[in-house]
Design a protein around this motif. Structure first.
Motif, PDB file in Angstrom:
ATOM      1  N   PHE A 154      75.365 -25.320 -39.582  1.00 11.75           N
ATOM      2  CA  PHE A 154      75.576 -23.482 -41.070  1.00 11.75           C
ATOM      3  C   PHE A 154      77.154 -23.209 -40.145  1.00 11.75           C
ATOM      4  CE2 PHE A 154      75.004 -18.867 -40.521  1.00 11.75           C
ATOM      5  CZ  PHE A 154      74.309 -18.888 -42.052  1.00 11.75           C
ATOM      6  N   ASN A 155      77.126 -22.847 -38.577  1.00 13.10           N
ATOM      7  CA  ASN A 155      77.984 -22.506 -38.345  1.00 13.10           C
ATOM      8  C   ASN A 155      79.027 -23.506 -38.614  1.00 13.10           C
ATOM      9  OD1 ASN A 155      76.567 -21.049 -36.930  1.00 13.10           O
ATOM     10  ND2 ASN A 155      76.511 -21.826 -35.390  1.00 13.10           N
ATOM     11  N   ILE A 156      79.163 -24.567 -39.215  1.00 15.00           N
ATOM     12  CA  ILE A 156      81.033 -25.518 -39.308  1.00 15.00           C
ATOM     13  C   ILE A 156      80.738 -25.208 -41.530  1.00 15.00           C
ATOM     14  CG2 ILE A 156      81.605 -27.935 -40.270  1.00 15.00           C
ATOM     15  CD1 ILE A 156      79.890 -28.740 -37.797  1.00 15.00           C
ATOM     16  N   GLY A 157      79.600 -24.815 -42.093  1.00 16.18           N
ATOM     17  CA  GLY A 157      79.762 -24.822 -43.514  1.00 16.18           C
ATOM     18  C   GLY A 157      79.213 -26.060 -44.223  1.00 16.18           C
ATOM     19  N   ASN A 158      78.872 -26.452 -42.717  1.00 18.91           N
ATOM     20  CA  ASN A 158      78.058 -27.897 -43.847  1.00 18.91           C
ATOM     21  C   ASN A 158      76.779 -28.146 -44.175  1.00 18.91           C
ATOM     22  OD1 ASN A 158      77.075 -31.047 -44.305  1.00 18.91           O
ATOM     23  ND2 ASN A 158      77.172 -31.387 -42.119  1.00 18.91           N
ATOM     24  N   PHE A 159      76.482 -27.486 -44.945  1.00 18.04           N
ATOM     25  CA  PHE A 159      74.909 -26.688 -46.298  1.00 18.04           C
ATOM     26  C   PHE A 159      74.391 -28.316 -46.452  1.00 18.04           C
ATOM     27  CE2 PHE A 159      78.559 -23.379 -46.574  1.00 18.04           C
ATOM     28  CZ  PHE A 159      77.676 -22.196 -45.582  1.00 18.04           C
ATOM     29  N   ASN A 160      74.863 -28.898 -46.955  1.00 16.37           N
ATOM     30  CA  ASN A 160      74.376 -30.282 -47.484  1.00 16.37           C
ATOM     31  C   ASN A 160      73.678 -31.034 -46.280  1.00 16.37           C
ATOM     32  OD1 ASN A 160      74.322 -31.816 -49.586  1.00 16.37           O
ATOM     33  ND2 ASN A 160      74.926 -33.593 -48.790  1.00 16.37           N
ATOM     34  N   SER A 161      74.115 -30.882 -45.209  1.00 15.01           N
ATOM     35  CA  SER A 161      73.517 -32.056 -44.353  1.00 15.01           C
ATOM     36  C   SER A 161      72.384 -30.887 -43.708  1.00 15.01           C
ATOM     37  CB  SER A 161      74.471 -31.662 -42.997  1.00 15.01           C
ATOM     38  OG  SER A 161      75.068 -32.879 -43.406  1.00 15.01           O
ATOM     39  N   LEU A 162      72.624 -28.846 -43.794  1.00 17.88           N
ATOM     40  CA  LEU A 162      71.789 -28.632 -43.310  1.00 17.88           C
ATOM     41  C   LEU A 162      70.642 -28.915 -44.185  1.00 17.88           C
ATOM     42  CD1 LEU A 162      70.884 -25.511 -42.365  1.00 17.88           C
ATOM     43  CD2 LEU A 162      72.149 -24.127 -43.616  1.00 17.88           C
TER      44      LEU A 162
ATOM     45  N   SER B  81      69.839 -17.520 -54.230  1.00 19.23           N
ATOM     46  CA  SER B  81      70.553 -16.451 -54.004  1.00 19.23           C
ATOM     47  C   SER B  81      71.095 -15.969 -52.668  1.00 19.23           C
ATOM     48  CB  SER B  81      69.649 -14.886 -54.334  1.00 19.23           C
ATOM     49  OG  SER B  81      69.070 -14.691 -53.661  1.00 19.23           O
ATOM     50  N   SER B  82      69.921 -15.937 -51.879  1.00 22.19           N
ATOM     51  CA  SER B  82      71.128 -16.458 -50.298  1.00 22.19           C
ATOM     52  C   SER B  82      71.834 -17.425 -50.284  1.00 22.19           C
ATOM     53  CB  SER B  82      69.337 -16.067 -49.140  1.00 22.19           C
ATOM     54  OG  SER B  82      69.621 -15.776 -48.130  1.00 22.19           O
ATOM     55  N   TYR B  83      71.568 -18.461 -50.382  1.00 20.78           N
ATOM     56  CA  TYR B  83      72.683 -19.464 -50.069  1.00 20.78           C
ATOM     57  C   TYR B  83      73.557 -19.644 -50.886  1.00 20.78           C
ATOM     58  CZ  TYR B  83      75.196 -23.917 -51.334  1.00 20.78           C
ATOM     59  OH  TYR B  83      75.852 -25.108 -52.207  1.00 20.78           O
ATOM     60  N   ARG B  84      74.072 -18.928 -52.066  1.00 18.68           N
ATOM     61  CA  ARG B  84      74.699 -18.468 -52.740  1.00 18.68           C
ATOM     62  C   ARG B  84      75.804 -17.216 -52.465  1.00 18.68           C
ATOM     63  NH1 ARG B  84      74.863 -21.053 -57.751  1.00 18.68           N
ATOM     64  NH2 ARG B  84      72.412 -22.344 -58.775  1.00 18.68           N
ATOM     65  N   SER B  85      75.326 -16.503 -51.915  1.00 14.85           N
ATOM     66  CA  SER B  85      75.536 -15.151 -50.772  1.00 14.85           C
ATOM     67  C   SER B  85      76.585 -16.383 -49.268  1.00 14.85           C
ATOM     68  CB  SER B  85      75.218 -14.088 -50.716  1.00 14.85           C
ATOM     69  OG  SER B  85      74.546 -13.402 -51.712  1.00 14.85           O
ATOM     70  N   THR B  86      76.135 -16.725 -48.709  1.00 15.64           N
ATOM     71  CA  THR B  86      76.652 -17.451 -48.103  1.00 15.64           C
ATOM     72  C   THR B  86      77.529 -18.334 -47.725  1.00 15.64           C
ATOM     73  OG1 THR B  86      74.246 -18.046 -46.445  1.00 15.64           O
ATOM     74  CG2 THR B  86      76.390 -18.545 -46.155  1.00 15.64           C
ATOM     75  N   LEU B  87      77.072 -19.239 -49.080  1.00 15.32           N
ATOM     76  CA  LEU B  87      78.790 -20.027 -49.695  1.00 15.32           C
ATOM     77  C   LEU B  87      79.574 -19.158 -49.997  1.00 15.32           C
ATOM     78  CD1 LEU B  87      79.434 -23.218 -50.647  1.00 15.32           C
ATOM     79  CD2 LEU B  87      78.653 -22.567 -53.046  1.00 15.32           C
ATOM     80  N   LYS B  88      79.303 -18.083 -50.487  1.00 15.49           N
ATOM     81  CA  LYS B  88      80.681 -17.418 -50.778  1.00 15.49           C
ATOM     82  C   LYS B  88      81.449 -16.850 -49.714  1.00 15.49           C
ATOM     83  CE  LYS B  88      80.518 -14.819 -54.735  1.00 15.49           C
ATOM     84  NZ  LYS B  88      80.086 -13.454 -55.027  1.00 15.49           N
ATOM     85  N   ALA B  89      80.834 -16.501 -48.654  1.00 13.95           N
ATOM     86  CA  ALA B  89      81.280 -15.908 -47.235  1.00 13.95           C
ATOM     87  C   ALA B  89      82.058 -17.280 -46.986  1.00 13.95           C
ATOM     88  CB  ALA B  89      80.555 -15.700 -46.551  1.00 13.95           C
ATOM     89  N   ALA B  90      82.142 -17.955 -47.156  1.00 15.20           N
ATOM     90  CA  ALA B  90      82.395 -19.809 -46.680  1.00 15.20           C
ATOM     91  C   ALA B  90      83.891 -19.915 -47.257  1.00 15.20           C
ATOM     92  CB  ALA B  90      81.156 -20.377 -46.407  1.00 15.20           C
ATOM     93  N   MET B  91      83.209 -19.618 -48.738  1.00 15.82           N
ATOM     94  CA  MET B  91      84.549 -19.817 -49.185  1.00 15.82           C
ATOM     95  C   MET B  91      85.718 -18.653 -48.495  1.00 15.82           C
ATOM     96  SD  MET B  91      82.658 -20.542 -53.103  1.00 15.82           S
ATOM     97  CE  MET B  91      84.872 -20.243 -54.044  1.00 15.82           C
TER      98      MET B  91
END
Length: 692
Positions: free
Chosen positions: A517-525, A566-576
């Motif tokens: 999660f900290n790295i931004g690897n959401f697929n492995s997470l 929605s929670s994941y999409r918000s986190t993905l936007k923060a990673a972007m």
């Protein structure tokens, strides 16, 4: 008059004794709606104000260009604006234990203990809103932007020596902000001649990924291609900058819609057109070269209507009939043919760079060989470019073949001895880094066209079929990798009979997921979460009772599927956001939850294959699909910055995993069945395994 105040006022004007017979009072009330930005009032008025008001009432983000217009009017944007954005996730878990000791039915002692566990994750990013300006097309074509500075009414200067930065958004609404006098120029493209007007408008846009959702697709694609596509290895000018296709400032195509070969525009953006007109639009001339964003969008989705080898054949035919390609006179036809040949080879170079897997088809390569020979006959000076083009293409296809061989090896039966990954890699953070290596390698081999072709196989009504083409299966292999990782996690837990060891393994994977999660690897997470939530693992109640579940609850919350993730999409936007302006490679990593990305692209792809009632291709849908795929291309181009451990990666990719039935049996061995349903399933599984 009963009102002494009025009587006193009249006497002060007309003198004492003046009598007021009648009096009429008028009062006016002025109402205005004000939006406070950084404590400064901004009046919402006019069409722009109404649009912002409606967006705020409905809970939507107002269009970026409308907000910029008001900010410019009020003078707020007279200097770059710094914006600090932070994302915080806080979770508190309270555990209360009560113990009662009784003897002979009487309570002897009562004790209680309460523990509180708090988990807090945070990420922050600083972004600066800068003024960006569109350079007039006429100046771009003539090279006048070099060593030139452009200033607006607020005193900003943009443009620098030998550089050009295109605006990331083109407003579809008229602005009262600083504008520039239109310049009329004569434009020529693909055998057409027309008068077009180029207009320059100042535009203030945030240099963050948050603005991407409000941008027009053509502008977003141009910005992305400006940042992260071609590396200049094909021998072409590295300072080539694509214009923003579809805006009045850059589109050189006539807007005449009176014939069936016309392209249809709205507010300067390409909406639709016949297949013939769209193909014509990608054919270069000596003075015209198609926009990169258009090329990518068309090459990506046009395969729904025409196969790549047929498309290249049509392009070659148009070049031969309109530009004299392959004529007996060679370069003596007219002086512009040398420039045309350079443009045509550049078109092939960009095609091979972005969609190299199209050239696994020998029919496509036949056209490439013929076209490059014809171009070299016209302009011998581009032989080096052609050689570089073919060399780079060969390298890409060779790398793909080698990668496919490694996938075939990983599919072979492996040693049944299950290695404990925590012994090979004791540190969860290191394992998360190795997972990121695997993810980025597999992502890098997925071609953008694979999304379209994978969906096309499911639609029997499409006009083209890919059965006769040599296809790649990188997309399917990546989905299989996700499933393998989930089963690998479950296998690692169920291999131990002792509860203490299972607890250690579960906590190890939870910590690994946190590092992903900290790295931004959401697929492995997501694969780790899916593995720990499989029924053979989730039913191990005695194991889970010994685990501090607060950290796992946070990870589950991040990937909660409710409200369309929605929670994941918000986190993905923060990673972007973090990736957008990051200079450190570690912060540039964004690996999306791939199954959800494929789902989003699937629904976008459905609209691409449907023609409009007039027979035109809906290019607006092409833009939308290309925008999503362009984001994916930027993510997969990131180089993994972590040190690679081949031994750990080998265990992850080749280590044995148990199938669903074997996992269920192993789970029942760890903790026996508790209810009738589990007992029946255990009995059935044992009978099946004995019969085999």
């Amino acid at each position: 008059m009963d009102d002494p105040e009025i009587q006193e006022t009249v006497e002060s004007i007309l003198g004492k004794g003046a009598k007021v017979v009648d009096c009429e009072k008028k009062s006016s009330i002025k109402e205005e709606e004000v939006l406070f930005i950084n404590g400064m009032p901004v009046t919402l008025e006019g069409r722009d104000g109404l649009a912002i008001k409606q967006a705020l009432i409905t809970g939507q983000v107002p269009p970026c260009d409308l907000l910029n217009t008001l900010l410019i009017k009020t003078g707020i944007l007279k200097a770059p604006v710094k914006l600090d954005t932070s994302l915080s996730v806080k979770s508190t878990t309270v555990t209360k234990e009560e113990v009662t000791v009784s003897r002979d039915g009487k309570v002897v002692d009562e004790r209680s203990r309460e523990t509180k566990e708090q988990n807090f994750y945070t990420s922050a990013i600083t972004e600066v809103y800068e003024p960006i300006k569109i350079i007039p097309t006429a100046e771009l074509l003539n090279g006048k932007y070099a060593r030139t500075k452009y200033s607006d009414n607020n005193g900003y200067e943009t443009g620098s020596e030998g550089k050009f930065e295109s605006s990331s958004s083109a407003s579809s609404c008229e602005s009262d902000g600083p504008t520039y006098k239109p310049q009329t120029c004569l434009s020529k493209d693909s055998g057409h001649l027309s008068n077009s007007t180029s207009t320059n408008k100042a535009d203030f846009t945030p240099s963050s990924a948050d603005s991407l959702s409000s941008l027009d697709e053509p502008d977003f694609l141009s910005e992305q291609f400006r940042k992260c596509t071609f590396n200049g290895t094909n021998g072409f000018r590295k300072d080539f900058t694509p214009t923003i296709f579809g805006t009045v400032a850059s589109d050189l195509t006539p807007k005449d819609c009176s014939n069936r070969r016309a392209l249809v525009y709205r507010d300067g953006n390409l909406l639709s057109g016949s297949l013939e007109a769209l193909i014509q639009h990608m054919v270069p001339t000596d003075v015209y070269y198609p926009d990169r964003a258009y090329l990518f969008a068309f090459l990506l989705s046009s395969r729904l209507f025409i196969k790549p080898h047929d498309l290249l054949a049509r392009v070659r035919s148009l070049c031969e009939t309109q530009q004299g390609l392959g004529s007996a006179n060679g370069g003596a036809s007219h002086p512009g043919q040398a420039r045309f040949a350079e443009h045509l080879v550049q078109l092939l170079a960009e095609w091979t760079e972005t969609f190299p897997y199209d050239f696994r088809d020998e029919r496509v390569m036949q056209h490439v060989r013929t076209i490059t020979q014809q171009c070299c006959a016209i302009n011998p000076s581009i032989r080096g470019n052609v050689s570089s083009l073919l060399h780079n293409l060969l390298q890409r296809l060779t790398a793909l073949e080698q990668y496919e061989k490694t996938l075939d090896l990983s599919a072979q039966p492996q040693d049944e001895n299950c290695t404990d990954i925590s012994e090979v890699c004791p540190v969860p953070a290191v394992l998360a880094q190795q997972l990121t290596h695997v993810e980025l390698e597999r992502l890098s081999f997925i071609g953008p066209e694979e999304f379209v072709q994978a969906f096309a196989k499911e639609n029997p009504h499409l006009e083209t079929s890919f059965k006769d083409m040599k296809k790649t299966h990188n997309l399917e292999q990546y989905v299989q990798w996700f499933n393998r990782l989930s089963y690998f996690v479950a296998t690692q837990v169920c291999k131990y009979q002792k509860k203490k060891q299972r607890v250690r393994v579960v906590e190890y994977w939870i910590e690994t997921g946190r590092e992903c999660f900290n790295i931004g690897n959401f697929n492995s997470l997501m694969a780790i979460i899916a593995g720990l939530n499989m029924s053979p693992i989730s039913r191990l109640k005695k194991t889970w009772n010994k685990i501090h579940s607060g950290k796992f609850a946070i990870l589950e919350h991040q990937m909660d599927p409710s409200s369309n993730f929605s929670s994941y999409r918000s986190t993905l936007k923060a990673a972007m956001w973090r990736s957008h302006g990051a200079k450190d490679q570690r912060q540039r990593i964004v690996i999306p939850f791939f199954s959800l990305l494929v789902k989003d692209l699937y629904f976008l792809n459905q609209g691409c294959s449907n023609k409009l009632p007039n027979g035109h291709i809906n290019f607006e849908k092409f833009w939308q699909l290309a925008k999503q795929v362009t984001e994916f291309m930027a993510w997969k181009q990131v180089t993994c910055p972590f040190e690679k451990d081949p031994k750990v990666i080998s265990v992850l990719q080749h280590g044995p995993i148990l199938n669903e039935n074997a996992l269920a049996l192993a789970s029942f061995d760890c903790e026996p069945p508790e209810n009738n349903q589990e007992k029946e399933r255990c009995k059935t599984l044992k009978a099946d395994s004995t019969a085999m």
